[in-house]
Design a protein around this motif. Structure first.
Motif, mmCIF file in Angstrom:
data_model
loop_
_atom_site.group_PDB
_atom_site.id
_atom_site.type_symbol
_atom_site.label_atom_id
_atom_site.label_comp_id
_atom_site.label_asym_id
_atom_site.label_seq_id
_atom_site.Cartn_x
_atom_site.Cartn_y
_atom_site.Cartn_z
ATOM 1 N N THR A 129 38.947 34.809 42.748
ATOM 2 C CA THR A 129 38.187 36.056 42.623
ATOM 3 C C THR A 129 36.732 35.800 42.257
ATOM 4 O OG1 THR A 129 40.187 37.218 41.951
ATOM 5 C CG2 THR A 129 38.096 38.284 41.458
ATOM 6 N N ARG A 130 36.499 34.860 41.341
ATOM 7 C CA ARG A 130 35.120 34.587 40.925
ATOM 8 C C ARG A 130 34.297 33.996 42.064
ATOM 9 N NH1 ARG A 130 37.559 32.693 35.736
ATOM 10 N NH2 ARG A 130 36.959 34.176 34.094
ATOM 11 N N ARG A 136 33.343 36.715 44.469
ATOM 12 C CA ARG A 136 32.255 37.535 43.936
ATOM 13 C C ARG A 136 30.914 36.815 44.039
ATOM 14 N NH1 ARG A 136 33.800 39.170 38.247
ATOM 15 N NH2 ARG A 136 33.197 37.011 37.773
#
Length: 269
Positions: free
Chosen positions: A187-188, A191
């Motif tokens: 997820t990071r 992003r």
């Protein structure tokens, strides 16, 4: 205490000083330039004194870091020092190095492997102030052209192969970029890539169905990075097309041209 430079005139003056010390200042200069041109990655520039400085530090703004202190994709720091004493004094405290206690790593010279999140550059080889640090993060080998500012307009332009189209990377392409990034797939990283694609220049080659088959991005440190070609499309020089297109855009804006390459990626090196 270090001073935060926000005045556009001061940032321009710092750019000029860092250019005079190329190539040692590459990541620091690249970050200062992105800060001075809209600051899309929310970094800030600090010096130990002004206008005569011994240390330049760039870091993620603390209020942004607090949103996710463990996000090492965005928590990137660079340091350039002229004065070893000033650098050692900075190492004596951690208030300017956000995330220090969460494991930043050092490397001996900018042209060697570069682990995230801290890049240390100097006017002389960096002393091993922290020993035993392993390689981690998005490890890179930074390389630069010689001379630092070639006449890119004189270089032959790579031809776009038939059936492919040159275009900027779209936010809709980020899932593919994240899935193919060896240090991504979370997820990071998704992003981070989305922020880079939305805020900074990029280039890709699109197949007729609109899917990118080769791409290159500019990261917040002003590095040409995240270059990738899908396995089925390799061996055709596609990376040269995207790097050339993006490099010309950056050269026209005054950026130094340098790349981040994985240590084991011998063909790209």
């Amino acid at each position: 205490a270090m001073l935060i430079l926000t005045c556009p005139g001061h940032l321009r003056r710092l750019e000029e000083a860092l250019r005079r010390s190329l190539p040692a200042t590459l990541p620091v200069l690249g970050t200062v330039m992105t800060v001075a041109r809209g600051n899309p990655a929310s970094h800030e520039v600090l010096v130990d004194s002004w206008p005569h400085f011994g240390v330049v530090l760039t870091r993620l703004r603390p209020e942004v870091l607090l949103r996710d202190p463990k996000d090492f994709y965005t928590n990137q720091l660079t340091v350039y020092y002229r004065d070893e004493g000033a650098w050692r004094a900075l190492l004596g405290g951690t208030e300017h190095i956000s995330g220090w206690d969460r494991g930043p790593q050092f490397h001996p010279q900018v042209i060697q492997q570069v682990p995230n999140p801290l890049l240390v550059c100097s006017s002389s080889p960096v002393p091993p102030l922290l020993g035993g640090c392993g390689w981690g993060g998005a490890g890179r080998t930074c390389r630069f052209p010689s001379p630092p500012y070639p006449n890119l307009s004189a270089l032959p332009r790579s031809r776009v192969p038939p059936g492919l189209r040159l275009a900027p990377v779209s936010p809709s392409h980020v899932p593919l970029l994240n899935a193919t990034w060896a240090f991504g797939r979370n997820t990071r990283s998704h992003r981070f890539l989305l922020g880079v694609v939305q805020a900074l220049p990029s280039a890709c080659l699109l197949a007729p169905h609109g899917r990118p088959v080769s791409w290159s991005l500019l990261d917040p440190l002003g590095t040409l990075s995240h270059g990738y070609t899908l396995p089925a499309w390799r061996g055709q020089g596609l990376s040269g097309v995207t790097l050339g297109a993006l490099g010309r855009v950056l050269h026209a804006r005054g950026f130094p041209i340098y790349c981040g390459v994985l240590p084991h990626n011998t063909p790209s090196q």
